[in-house]
Design a protein around this motif. Structure first.
Motif, PDB file in Angstrom:
ATOM      1  N   ASN A 118       0.850  -1.189   0.000  1.00 40.47           N
ATOM      2  CA  ASN A 118       0.000   0.000   0.000  1.00 40.47           C
ATOM      3  C   ASN A 118       0.886   1.240   0.000  1.00 40.47           C
ATOM      4  OD1 ASN A 118      -1.930   1.957   0.302  1.00 40.47           O
ATOM      5  ND2 ASN A 118      -2.924   1.013   2.088  1.00 40.47           N
ATOM      6  N   ALA A 120       0.087   4.253   0.021  1.00 45.72           N
ATOM      7  CA  ALA A 120      -0.410   5.349   0.849  1.00 45.72           C
ATOM      8  C   ALA A 120       0.225   5.350   2.229  1.00 45.72           C
ATOM      9  CB  ALA A 120      -1.932   5.251   0.977  1.00 45.72           C
ATOM     10  N   GLU A 124       6.369  10.013   2.126  1.00 45.04           N
ATOM     11  CA  GLU A 124       6.020  10.796   0.935  1.00 45.04           C
ATOM     12  C   GLU A 124       7.153  10.832  -0.078  1.00 45.04           C
ATOM     13  OE1 GLU A 124       5.820  14.023  -1.810  1.00 45.04           O
ATOM     14  OE2 GLU A 124       7.238  13.923  -0.125  1.00 45.04           O
ATOM     15  N   ARG A 127       7.008   7.613  -2.072  1.00 44.21           N
ATOM     16  CA  ARG A 127       5.856   7.612  -2.984  1.00 44.21           C
ATOM     17  C   ARG A 127       6.119   8.538  -4.168  1.00 44.21           C
ATOM     18  NH1 ARG A 127       2.580   8.376   0.686  1.00 44.21           N
ATOM     19  NH2 ARG A 127       2.263  10.637   0.525  1.00 44.21           N
TER      20      ARG A 127
END
Length: 467
Positions: A118, A120, A124, A127
């Protein structure tokens, strides 16, 4: 100063972006120096070489996963990179649209090489780098690092045929710097991963092509079997058509010639009987004429039965038990009672075998009706594991030994035309590799016995004595 004390000059190697760069081999294994600090540097390079060898071994172990598919390969190379760098985070990702058959499109490994599915939940910065690789954003330079993280961040593009198809991004702990050796190892891993993924795609396409070819081959085999079955069915239909035409022709001949002659003979016999009835001492003559009249009537009945059977278009489409049951009810003399019994589990016989057994049964019943003076006949068809037995028994006065002698005489006596029914019965049984026997029946008369092996060919037996 000797020549050995001067450092060896290195020839610059053009880099992909135009800058000069030392070869990876020098970076990984070379120590070219004559400085007094040689031994400490040697130890550092020896440790670096050891780590390189371990890393290359891990890379080799990862790349052999090609046969297991792209998913196993992608995870194996990501783990190999994480193990080598002792990374906090490592990303493997592919550019959208490149290597479309490769799965998964990205792998994110966190601390202790745990995979994070995942996105999420990941930091950051991780990602953001995953999305950048997917979008094909130009990779940072080989020595490009985030300013706030010093030498603990590395981005290595994965290139194939001159284009970027993905990339590795790694972050190491504070106590683990990324040096040139690590970059060289990651660049080797990136290059080999691109080739391995391409090989995975080619292997997958080859397997799909092989499966499609195998399916097409199976389809062709099935269609060929259907075609062969259709050809056999058409051949059988053509053969039935020829046989039907021949049967109808014979039926017409019997009806238009033989039956008419038999009826005419019966009429003349009746005329002679009427005229002889008034003669003195004509009882013996009248008795013979009565016998001749009765024989003529039975002959006409048998001819009509034969004509009926020959004209029956459904004759060839019924099984042997049904044919025998119908035979027992068609144009049999009123004074002869015929029974049919079927034993065992019926199995399909070759059509010519069923026809031969049917003809043998018909000839045996004809002989019973015409010559045995019998009141009862029994037709029995028994299916055994390895053979089929047909028997026709009656309660008449025929002698089995006399019938055997008659058959042997008919077989060697030339074409006189007498007792051809017995000869035909024996010939049909031989054509089926079977045997024909005559013996005393349990109901008092003659029993005709035919045994035919199951699965036999149509070859004629060469040495079978009729018993």
């Amino acid at each position: 100063m000797t020549a050995a004390q001067f450092p060896r000059r290195r020839t610059p190697v053009p880099h992909a972006n135009g800058a000069s760069r030392r070869p990876d081999l020098d970076t990984l294994t070379g120590l070219r120096t004559g400085k007094p600090s040689f031994y400490p540097e040697y130890r550092v390079n020896a440790e670096r070489l050891r780590r390189v060898i371990v890393a290359l071994d891990r890379i080799s172990a990862a790349l052999v996963r090609t046969m297991e598919g792209s998913e196993a390969l992608v995870r194996a190379v990501a783990n190999a990179a994480a193990d080598h760098l002792s990374s906090d985070w490592i990303i493997f990702a592919l550019v959208t649209g490149e290597l479309p058959d490769a799965r998964p499109r990205h792998v994110v490994l966190g601390p202790d090489a745990v995979e994070w599915v995942n996105l999420a939940l990941v930091p950051e910065k991780v990602r953001r780098h995953v999305q950048a690789v997917h979008d094909g954003v130009p990779a940072e330079s080989a020595h490009g690092h985030d300013h706030d993280e010093g030498r603990r961040h590395l981005h290595v593009p994965i290139r194939l045929n001159g284009r970027t198809v993905g990339g590795f991004v790694a972050w190491t702990p504070p106590d683990r710097d990324i040096d040139d050796t690590d970059h060289s190892v990651l660049r080797i891993l990136a290059g080999q991963t691109a080739s391995a993924l391409q090989n995975c795609a080619l292997l997958d396409r080859a397997e799909r092509l092989h499966a499609r070819t195998a399916k097409q081959a199976e389809d062709l085999r099935s269609r060929n079997d259907e075609l062969m079955a259709t050809q056999q069915a058409l051949g059988a239909a053509r053969q039935r058509e020829v046989l039907d035409n021949e049967r109808h022709r014979i039926a017409r001949e019997l009806h238009d010639s033989v039956t008419q002659y038999a009826l005419s003979a019966g009429m003349h016999i009746e005329l002679c009987r009427t005229e002889a009835a008034g003669w003195e001492g004509s009882d013996t003559v009248v008795g013979h004429l009565d016998t001749a009249k009765d024989l003529t009537r039975r002959a006409v009945e048998q001819l009509r039965s034969a004509i009926y059977a020959l004209n029956d278009d459904d004759h060839g489409d019924k099984d042997l038990p049904s044919m025998l049951r119908r035979l027992s009810t068609v144009h049999m003399p009123d004074e002869l009672r015929v029974e049919v019994k079927i034993g065992g589990t019926p199995v399909a016989l070759p059509p010519d075998h069923e026809q031969s057994l049917f003809r043998i049964a018909g000839e045996a019943l004809f002989n019973t009706a015409m010559h045995a003076s019998a009141s009862r006949a029994m037709v029995r068809l028994a299916y055994h594991d390895d053979h089929v037995r047909l028997s026709v028994s009656d309660d008449g006065g025929a002698n089995p030994e006399e019938i055997r002698r008659t058959l042997r005489a008919a077989q060697v006596g030339g074409p006189s035309g007498e007792h051809r029914g017995l000869v035909n019965m024996d010939a049909r049984s031989r054509e089926m590799s079977g045997s024909l026997r005559f013996r005393r029946s349990r109901i008092g008369g003659l029993q005709v016995l035919v045994d035919v092996p199951l699965g036999s060919s149509n070859g004629v037996r060469t040495s079978e004595e009729v018993r």
